[in-house]
Design a protein around this motif. Sequence first.
Motif, PDB file in Angstrom:
ATOM      1  N   ASP A 170       0.878  -1.172   0.000  1.00 13.68           N
ATOM      2  CA  ASP A 170       0.000   0.000   0.000  1.00 13.68           C
ATOM      3  C   ASP A 170       0.915   1.221   0.000  1.00 13.68           C
ATOM      4  O   ASP A 170       2.115   1.095  -0.287  1.00 13.68           O
ATOM      5  N   TYR A 171       0.382   2.351   0.375  1.00  9.66           N
ATOM      6  CA  TYR A 171       1.127   3.600   0.386  1.00  9.66           C
ATOM      7  C   TYR A 171       2.469   3.410   1.119  1.00  9.66           C
ATOM      8  O   TYR A 171       2.491   2.977   2.269  1.00  9.66           O
ATOM      9  N   GLY A 172       3.555   3.706   0.423  1.00 14.50           N
ATOM     10  CA  GLY A 172       4.873   3.648   1.068  1.00 14.50           C
ATOM     11  C   GLY A 172       5.526   2.270   1.106  1.00 14.50           C
ATOM     12  O   GLY A 172       6.634   2.127   1.629  1.00 14.50           O
TER      13      GLY A 172
ATOM     14  N   ALA B  65       0.313  16.096 -10.289  1.00 13.97           N
ATOM     15  CA  ALA B  65       0.650  16.779  -9.034  1.00 13.97           C
ATOM     16  C   ALA B  65       1.422  15.840  -8.127  1.00 13.97           C
ATOM     17  O   ALA B  65       1.143  14.647  -8.072  1.00 13.97           O
ATOM     18  N   GLU B  66       2.416  16.394  -7.462  1.00 10.93           N
ATOM     19  CA  GLU B  66       3.164  15.649  -6.429  1.00 10.93           C
ATOM     20  C   GLU B  66       3.298  16.554  -5.212  1.00 10.93           C
ATOM     21  O   GLU B  66       2.804  17.683  -5.215  1.00 10.93           O
ATOM     22  N   PHE B  67       3.938  16.033  -4.168  1.00 16.96           N
ATOM     23  CA  PHE B  67       4.205  16.799  -2.950  1.00 16.96           C
ATOM     24  C   PHE B  67       4.626  18.245  -3.201  1.00 16.96           C
ATOM     25  O   PHE B  67       4.086  19.181  -2.654  1.00 16.96           O
TER      26      PHE B  67
ATOM     27  N   LYS C 121       1.878  25.460  -6.047  1.00 22.88           N
ATOM     28  CA  LYS C 121       0.950  24.888  -5.076  1.00 22.88           C
ATOM     29  C   LYS C 121       0.350  23.621  -5.668  1.00 22.88           C
ATOM     30  O   LYS C 121      -0.442  23.684  -6.612  1.00 22.88           O
ATOM     31  N   SER C 122       0.725  22.493  -5.108  1.00 22.89           N
ATOM     32  CA  SER C 122       0.302  21.214  -5.664  1.00 22.89           C
ATOM     33  C   SER C 122      -1.214  21.097  -5.781  1.00 22.89           C
ATOM     34  O   SER C 122      -1.748  20.616  -6.778  1.00 22.89           O
ATOM     35  N   GLY C 123      -1.922  21.611  -4.751  1.00 20.18           N
ATOM     36  CA  GLY C 123      -3.385  21.506  -4.700  1.00 20.18           C
ATOM     37  C   GLY C 123      -4.084  22.230  -5.842  1.00 20.18           C
ATOM     38  O   GLY C 123      -5.239  21.918  -6.166  1.00 20.18           O
TER      39      GLY C 123
ATOM     40  N   GLY D  75      -8.286  -3.198  -8.333  1.00 22.26           N
ATOM     41  CA  GLY D  75      -7.418  -3.992  -9.210  1.00 22.26           C
ATOM     42  C   GLY D  75      -6.295  -4.673  -8.444  1.00 22.26           C
ATOM     43  O   GLY D  75      -5.919  -5.817  -8.746  1.00 22.26           O
ATOM     44  N   GLY D  76      -5.763  -3.981  -7.442  1.00 22.60           N
ATOM     45  CA  GLY D  76      -4.666  -4.546  -6.656  1.00 22.60           C
ATOM     46  C   GLY D  76      -5.109  -5.795  -5.932  1.00 22.60           C
ATOM     47  O   GLY D  76      -4.452  -6.847  -6.008  1.00 22.60           O
ATOM     48  N   VAL D  77      -6.251  -5.715  -5.263  1.00 26.73           N
ATOM     49  CA  VAL D  77      -6.676  -6.882  -4.490  1.00 26.73           C
ATOM     50  C   VAL D  77      -7.152  -8.002  -5.425  1.00 26.73           C
ATOM     51  O   VAL D  77      -6.977  -9.185  -5.122  1.00 26.73           O
TER      52      VAL D  77
END
Length: 472
Positions: A149-151, A254-256, A292-294, A358-360
């Motif tokens: 998952d994330y990270g 968009a990224e961090f 500004k990513s947002g 899709g992952g699961v």
Amino acid sequence: MADKHYNFFESVTKSFDKAAKFTNWETGILEQIKECNSVFRMKFPIKRDDGSVEVIEAYRAQHSHHKTPCKGGIRFSEAVDQDEVMALAALMTYKCAIVNVPFGGAKGGIKINPREYSAFELQKITRRYTSELVKKDFIGPGTDVPAPDYGTGEREMAWILDTYTAMHPGEVDAMGCVTGKPVAQGGVRGRKEATGLGVFYGIREVCNMPDIMEKLGLPTGVEGKRIIVQGLGNVGYHTAKFFREHGAKVIAIAEFEGAIYNDDGLNEEEVFQYRKVNKSLLGFPGSTSLEKSGDALEMECDILIPAALENVINADNADKVRAKIIGEAANGPLTPEADDILSKRGILVIPDMYLNAGGVTVSYFEWLKNLSHVRYGRMEKRFTENLNKHILGQMEELTGKTVNTREKTLIEHGPDEVDLVYSGLEQTMIEATREIMACWKANDKIPDMRTAAYVVAIDKVGTSYAELGIFP
Ligand code: NAD
């Protein structure tokens, strides 16, 4: 309007309750479906590279055991807490039900920022976490099967597998204790890109529905659609890739650190490589940079795909979103307030709990492969190729015509593992999309697609409980 503060599990519960009204299950069964069955919270020490000792906080939540094993990813993030893993585990239960994957929902998390640890430290943390899970019987091919998952990714899954197998010598199905593994260690081809590919298949199916597209004022099909993706990680990268390869234009990423925009379309691989070298996507050649990513979430586009983290579209910015469709690749990217605002504005939200299944789904294929101890396609590939060759030969002989080489290669091709995985996933996402849409169309009081998805999920989990007969 500000967001009323809900914790994440409460927001999932709120969506559940909204949908439960459209089902016929008695209150007790609904309560049982909704509750999170077990939560394992742990703390353990690791020695950092500088010699200091740090205490790590981690969790594994098993939301439902109506089917076993439980299934759900493990995330490494500073935002991990009990509420988050419970909510994500609940989403896993509903997600598995919708895509007919026979698992209960689970989720794990380690409260760390992985960027602040060396690979050696991360390995120690992952291995210790796994052994804690083993001690409490919270992992195993028949009990609970984690995934990325994330990270986290293949590397962490390989550490989990190695730790588990070392503690279970001779367990013939041990390989099925975790999915998302490298192919060389029992993984399945196609798992890495599965979530993004599933997001693509799900949105494509919606885009192929003429009545829905007409309502949104869009032409049918994905070709030419203008896409914005938030988060260029595993899910965002692959989603962008499949849309681009099928003729859509990824106009912003968009990224961090910010976002980049190019109306002619961006190539996600080039952006990824540029970011790797420059540690930022800002300044990518030919693009306009947004500090500004947002801001990327508020740009005009056909399809907005949040593929990073929770609550990124909320009461503060939902009014400013200018997409026609939001495809929730991340888990929980919209707050309940944002959901209401977008629904009133006629923006179609394709909900996380099935869109990112899709992952699961492919994890399920990987688990089946591990239990059967044979690679997909191994038994039938040559047989199919010989048969197809023979049929084609006969057709050419009977008609006196020859098929061109390109077509011949296509027709004769026997399935490889990745072909079977992709086609299994495609079928799963198409079926799930159609089932949810049919449920939505069958009851005009159901306000949105998320509620319809919950109705489908609740009915399936409710039916399992009823079939188990655990309510005498
Ligand atoms: P990942 O760690 O590979 O990528 C996430 C990316 O988002 C990173 O590149 C990160 O820098 C970026 N990001 C973080 N905050 C951001 C922000 N505010 N603005 C822009 N970018 C930001 O994670 P992933 O596996 O791609 O998961 C992303 C989401 O998809 C999560 O919600 C996860 O739960 C969900 N999901 C993942 C899978 C899977 O198979 N990996 C399956 C289902 C759902």
